[in-house]
Write a protein that holds these residues in place. Sequence first.
Motif, PDB file in Angstrom:
ATOM      1  N   SER A   1       0.817  -1.213   0.000  1.00 42.13           N
ATOM      2  CA  SER A   1       0.000   0.000   0.000  1.00 42.13           C
ATOM      3  C   SER A   1       0.850   1.260   0.000  1.00 42.13           C
ATOM      4  O   SER A   1       0.403   2.315  -0.447  1.00 42.13           O
ATOM      5  CB  SER A   1      -0.936   0.014   1.209  1.00 42.13           C
ATOM      6  OG  SER A   1      -1.886  -1.013   1.088  1.00 42.13           O
ATOM      7  N   SER A   2       2.069   1.175   0.491  1.00 39.99           N
ATOM      8  CA  SER A   2       2.938   2.349   0.447  1.00 39.99           C
ATOM      9  C   SER A   2       3.601   2.502  -0.925  1.00 39.99           C
ATOM     10  O   SER A   2       4.079   3.579  -1.263  1.00 39.99           O
ATOM     11  CB  SER A   2       3.995   2.279   1.549  1.00 39.99           C
ATOM     12  OG  SER A   2       4.890   1.213   1.317  1.00 39.99           O
TER      13      SER A   2
ATOM     14  N   TRP B   1      -0.342   3.033  -5.297  1.00 38.47           N
ATOM     15  CA  TRP B   1      -1.546   3.816  -5.042  1.00 38.47           C
ATOM     16  C   TRP B   1      -1.735   4.779  -6.208  1.00 38.47           C
ATOM     17  O   TRP B   1      -0.816   5.025  -6.968  1.00 38.47           O
ATOM     18  CB  TRP B   1      -1.468   4.569  -3.709  1.00 38.47           C
ATOM     19  CG  TRP B   1      -0.352   5.565  -3.645  1.00 38.47           C
ATOM     20  CD1 TRP B   1       0.928   5.344  -3.244  1.00 38.47           C
ATOM     21  CD2 TRP B   1      -0.421   6.941  -4.037  1.00 38.47           C
ATOM     22  NE1 TRP B   1       1.668   6.487  -3.348  1.00 38.47           N
ATOM     23  CE2 TRP B   1       0.860   7.493  -3.843  1.00 38.47           C
ATOM     24  CE3 TRP B   1      -1.422   7.762  -4.532  1.00 38.47           C
ATOM     25  CZ2 TRP B   1       1.149   8.817  -4.116  1.00 38.47           C
ATOM     26  CZ3 TRP B   1      -1.128   9.080  -4.808  1.00 38.47           C
ATOM     27  CH2 TRP B   1       0.141   9.602  -4.596  1.00 38.47           C
TER      28      TRP B   1
ATOM     29  N   LYS C   1      -7.105   8.600  -2.018  1.00 35.52           N
ATOM     30  CA  LYS C   1      -6.142   7.781  -2.743  1.00 35.52           C
ATOM     31  C   LYS C   1      -6.656   6.350  -2.763  1.00 35.52           C
ATOM     32  O   LYS C   1      -7.219   5.875  -1.790  1.00 35.52           O
ATOM     33  CB  LYS C   1      -4.776   7.820  -2.060  1.00 35.52           C
ATOM     34  CG  LYS C   1      -4.094   9.162  -2.122  1.00 35.52           C
ATOM     35  CD  LYS C   1      -2.770   9.111  -1.384  1.00 35.52           C
ATOM     36  CE  LYS C   1      -2.125  10.468  -1.363  1.00 35.52           C
ATOM     37  NZ  LYS C   1      -0.902  10.464  -0.545  1.00 35.52           N
TER      38      LYS C   1
ATOM     39  N   TYR D   1      -5.857   2.439  -2.834  1.00 35.25           N
ATOM     40  CA  TYR D   1      -4.820   1.491  -2.445  1.00 35.25           C
ATOM     41  C   TYR D   1      -5.271   0.094  -2.854  1.00 35.25           C
ATOM     42  O   TYR D   1      -5.801  -0.664  -2.033  1.00 35.25           O
ATOM     43  CB  TYR D   1      -4.579   1.550  -0.938  1.00 35.25           C
ATOM     44  CG  TYR D   1      -4.022   2.865  -0.466  1.00 35.25           C
ATOM     45  CD1 TYR D   1      -2.669   3.132  -0.561  1.00 35.25           C
ATOM     46  CD2 TYR D   1      -4.854   3.851   0.064  1.00 35.25           C
ATOM     47  CE1 TYR D   1      -2.140   4.331  -0.131  1.00 35.25           C
ATOM     48  CE2 TYR D   1      -4.338   5.062   0.501  1.00 35.25           C
ATOM     49  CZ  TYR D   1      -2.981   5.296   0.389  1.00 35.25           C
ATOM     50  OH  TYR D   1      -2.469   6.484   0.817  1.00 35.25           O
TER      51      TYR D   1
ATOM     52  N   GLN E   1      -4.387  -3.460  -0.767  1.00 41.88           N
ATOM     53  CA  GLN E   1      -5.181  -3.877   0.394  1.00 41.88           C
ATOM     54  C   GLN E   1      -6.396  -4.683  -0.048  1.00 41.88           C
ATOM     55  O   GLN E   1      -6.714  -5.707   0.534  1.00 41.88           O
ATOM     56  CB  GLN E   1      -5.634  -2.659   1.201  1.00 41.88           C
ATOM     57  CG  GLN E   1      -6.566  -3.005   2.346  1.00 41.88           C
ATOM     58  CD  GLN E   1      -5.891  -3.815   3.440  1.00 41.88           C
ATOM     59  OE1 GLN E   1      -4.935  -3.362   4.028  1.00 41.88           O
ATOM     60  NE2 GLN E   1      -6.387  -5.014   3.704  1.00 41.88           N
TER      61      GLN E   1
ATOM     62  N   ARG F   1      -0.585   0.840   9.053  1.00 34.48           N
ATOM     63  CA  ARG F   1      -0.551   1.986   8.134  1.00 34.48           C
ATOM     64  C   ARG F   1      -0.828   3.293   8.869  1.00 34.48           C
ATOM     65  O   ARG F   1      -0.238   4.315   8.544  1.00 34.48           O
ATOM     66  CB  ARG F   1      -1.552   1.781   7.004  1.00 34.48           C
ATOM     67  CG  ARG F   1      -1.083   0.718   6.014  1.00 34.48           C
ATOM     68  CD  ARG F   1      -2.040   0.509   4.876  1.00 34.48           C
ATOM     69  NE  ARG F   1      -2.303   1.762   4.198  1.00 34.48           N
ATOM     70  CZ  ARG F   1      -3.483   2.071   3.647  1.00 34.48           C
ATOM     71  NH1 ARG F   1      -4.483   1.226   3.696  1.00 34.48           N
ATOM     72  NH2 ARG F   1      -3.643   3.214   3.043  1.00 34.48           N
TER      73      ARG F   1
ATOM     74  N   THR G   1       0.818   6.300   6.773  1.00 34.80           N
ATOM     75  CA  THR G   1       0.487   6.081   5.355  1.00 34.80           C
ATOM     76  C   THR G   1      -0.977   5.736   5.146  1.00 34.80           C
ATOM     77  O   THR G   1      -1.380   5.455   4.028  1.00 34.80           O
ATOM     78  CB  THR G   1       1.352   4.952   4.754  1.00 34.80           C
ATOM     79  OG1 THR G   1       1.098   3.743   5.473  1.00 34.80           O
ATOM     80  CG2 THR G   1       2.830   5.289   4.819  1.00 34.80           C
TER      81      THR G   1
ATOM     82  N   SER H   1     -11.129   2.183  -5.829  1.00 34.94           N
ATOM     83  CA  SER H   1     -10.083   1.451  -5.123  1.00 34.94           C
ATOM     84  C   SER H   1     -10.440  -0.025  -4.973  1.00 34.94           C
ATOM     85  O   SER H   1      -9.626  -0.907  -5.261  1.00 34.94           O
ATOM     86  CB  SER H   1      -9.870   2.084  -3.747  1.00 34.94           C
ATOM     87  OG  SER H   1      -8.799   1.487  -3.087  1.00 34.94           O
TER      88      SER H   1
END
Length: 165
Positions: free
Chosen positions: A21-22, A25, A32, A34, A37, A64, A69, A138
């Motif tokens: 996830s970091s 994205w 945002k 992700y 996930q 997170r 994040t 997402s």
Amino acid sequence: MNQVQKITYMALFTAIATFGSSLVWFPAGVAKAYPVQHAVNVMAGVLLGPGPAVIIAFVTGLLRNFMGTGSLLAFPGGMIGAFLAGYIYQKTSRKWGAAIGEVTGSGIIASLFAVPYAKILMGTAAGAFFFLPAFLVSSLSGSLIGFILVRRIIKMKVWKYRLNN
């Protein structure tokens, strides 16, 4: 699958979701997206079941948030979607059912749940349609990725442990 193996897989999925996830994205309206996930939610729901999938989503959201994040919205979005992904797969034995459960849980139900949640915990007064597009984009993208990956994992027979074994 014994408990040590299950916990190990849960830790692995948590690490993939947290780190992924970091890295992966993209902007989705006001938020945002992700997708990692959501992909992990689908895979964990199919391969481990609804309980472990919810725990993975919770721990990932917690990590997170500690790392800066994620936001508090990661909790309802991840956990509701993970539960429905695992639950629908458990009831139907269809991998696409897990993807639909993730989109329904994270994309629709969690976006509606986010309205009072954001108002109470985050001080944001936004309507349901404020969160819905971003949550849907997402969850749709991540669910598609998770669906493709879990199909390949099972087809290649690299996952020895199936639900109810």
